[in-house]
Scaffold this active site. Structure first.
Site, PDB file in Angstrom:
ATOM      1  N   LYS A  42       0.835  -1.294   0.113  1.00 53.60           N
ATOM      2  CA  LYS A  42      -0.288   0.045  -0.088  1.00 53.60           C
ATOM      3  C   LYS A  42       0.912   1.025  -0.099  1.00 53.60           C
ATOM      4  O   LYS A  42       1.614   1.574   1.010  1.00 53.60           O
ATOM      5  CB  LYS A  42      -1.133  -0.080   1.216  1.00 53.60           C
ATOM      6  CG  LYS A  42      -1.730   1.117   1.305  1.00 53.60           C
ATOM      7  CD  LYS A  42      -2.572   1.342   2.650  1.00 53.60           C
ATOM      8  CE  LYS A  42      -2.876   2.663   2.940  1.00 53.60           C
ATOM      9  NZ  LYS A  42      -3.461   2.955   4.319  1.00 53.60           N
TER      10      LYS A  42
ATOM     11  N   GLY B 112      -8.009   8.837  10.246  1.00 47.77           N
ATOM     12  CA  GLY B 112      -8.179   9.032  11.658  1.00 47.77           C
ATOM     13  C   GLY B 112      -9.299  10.011  12.078  1.00 47.77           C
ATOM     14  O   GLY B 112      -9.186  10.230  13.234  1.00 47.77           O
TER      15      GLY B 112
ATOM     16  N   ALA C 106      -9.224   5.223   5.060  1.00 44.29           N
ATOM     17  CA  ALA C 106      -9.147   6.363   5.786  1.00 44.29           C
ATOM     18  C   ALA C 106     -10.559   7.157   5.747  1.00 44.29           C
ATOM     19  O   ALA C 106     -11.284   7.507   5.169  1.00 44.29           O
ATOM     20  CB  ALA C 106      -8.112   7.292   5.163  1.00 44.29           C
ATOM     21  N   GLY C 107     -10.804   7.580   7.300  1.00 41.28           N
ATOM     22  CA  GLY C 107     -11.840   8.523   7.452  1.00 41.28           C
ATOM     23  C   GLY C 107     -13.183   7.724   7.952  1.00 41.28           C
ATOM     24  O   GLY C 107     -14.062   8.388   8.581  1.00 41.28           O
TER      25      GLY C 107
ATOM     26  N   ASN D 257      -8.973   1.304  10.506  1.00 44.16           N
ATOM     27  CA  ASN D 257      -8.202   1.082  11.575  1.00 44.16           C
ATOM     28  C   ASN D 257      -8.449   1.821  12.584  1.00 44.16           C
ATOM     29  O   ASN D 257      -9.096   1.180  13.596  1.00 44.16           O
ATOM     30  CB  ASN D 257      -6.547   1.363  11.215  1.00 44.16           C
ATOM     31  CG  ASN D 257      -5.459   1.207  12.176  1.00 44.16           C
ATOM     32  OD1 ASN D 257      -4.368   1.123  11.643  1.00 44.16           O
ATOM     33  ND2 ASN D 257      -5.933   0.622  13.477  1.00 44.16           N
TER      34      ASN D 257
END
Lengths: 67, 257
Positions: free
Chosen positions: B100, B161, B187-188, B209
């Site tokens: 990635k 995040g 993400a997000g 994550n």
């Protein structure tokens, strides 16, 4: 004797220390790390052959948690 | 329902949820949450070994690369040179060539630097890497990355995040519509319902994550994300009903008394 830099820290090794014995000294499994010597990635089969000399710069990395 | 496997670079994955391994309290919690998520692909970062502490536990002892497909990332890299160095080391570490790429352009927003990202993609593809690329939600950039040989397009939903969910649905829809390679929302995402929305829109997978690791109960949240991704995918495959601006009774008026 060889004065080298390992992961940003100055250390002193016995002369003729190879990358293989360096890993052994720090109890690191060669299958779980990668090594850069003076900016060049060293393939695992060569760890035995690479002898560390004065002013060598060694980076040993591994995988950590990340997103 | 017939099997709906998700294939990425010839790797058949059972789960369309890819999870990150950062920000957990400890490795035990990491392992428990990832197991609960049902994910078979996990992202990992590359960092210096702590040479001062020989007994420090390491990630690989808790998450076996034999069980999970490791996806090395370039988290924290702000230019092409750093990203390339990181991924070349990752490849040497375990022989993985699926990676990635993420080249950040700004410490505050953590938005990707797309010029450096495109430049790095070109080089990595040439070197034989299979590159999953974290990118902006710009459909033109996404197309350029695909043209360069990216193996998957990973547009952000919102800043890394942030937990703000998909901010630009229109752009994400355009990217999905135009891409022949998998589109993975990266993400997000903050909640499972947002993951469901992404999957209902037709994303091939989502990467989560912080939303799991930073939940009060990460293991429970991992299960919730697992279910939400399955629900969203099933909903996408089922095809939603048509919208109507007026009410339409569910019960027939025939035979009314």
């Amino acid at each position: 004797m060889a004065k080298i830099q390992l992961n940003g820290k100055k250390i002193v090794l016995k002369s003729k220390t190879t990358l293989f014995s360096l890993l052994k000294k720090y109890k690191l499994d060669k299958n779980k790390v990668a090594i850069e010597l003076n900016g060049e990635i060293i393939p695992k089969p060569n760890y035995n052959k690479k002898i560390l000399n004065d002013e060598d710069n060694v980076e040993v990395v591994h995988f950590i948690g990340g997103g | 329902m017939k099997e709906d496997n998700f294939t990425i670079v010839n790797k058949k994955l059972k789960s369309r949820l890819i999870v990150g391994t950062g920000k957990y309290k400890n490795f035990k919690e990491t392992a428990q949450a990832i197991k609960a998520s049902g994910a078979d692909m996990v992202t990992v970062a590359v960092r210096r070994v702590n040479i001062l502490d020989k007994r420090k536990p390491i990630l690989m002892d808790y998450l076996s690369p034999k069980k999970y497909l490791y996806l090395p990332n370039t988290a924290g890299c702000f230019n092409s040179q750093e990203a390339l160095r990181t991924l070349r080391l990752a490849r040497e570490m375990g022989g993985w060539n699926i990676v990635k790429l993420e080249v950040l352009g700004d410490k505050k927003t953590l938005y990707p630097d797309m010029i450096e990202t495109i430049h790095s993609t070109k080089i990595l593809v040439k070197e034989g890497f299979k590159v999953l690329v974290y990118c902006s939600d710009d459909p033109i950039h996404a197309r350029q990355l695909e043209d360069l040989g990216a193996s998957a397009i990973m547009p952000l939903a919102s800043p890394i995040g942030s937990g703000l969910g998909i901010q630009n649905k229109l752009n994400i829809s355009l990217i999905i519509k135009n891409s022949k390679v998998p589109v993975i929302i990266d993400a997000g995402l903050g909640t499972p319902s947002e993951a469901t929305v992404a999957m209902e829109m037709g994303c091939d997978a989502v990467l989560v994550n912080s939303a799991i690791a930073q939940a009060n109960k990460p293991v429970l949240m991992a299960q919730a994300f697992k279910n939400s991704v399955i629900a969203g995918r099933q909903s996408f495959l089922a095809g939603r009903m048509k919208k109507s601006l007026i009410g339409r009774a569910s019960t027939s008026s025939k035979g009314i008394i």
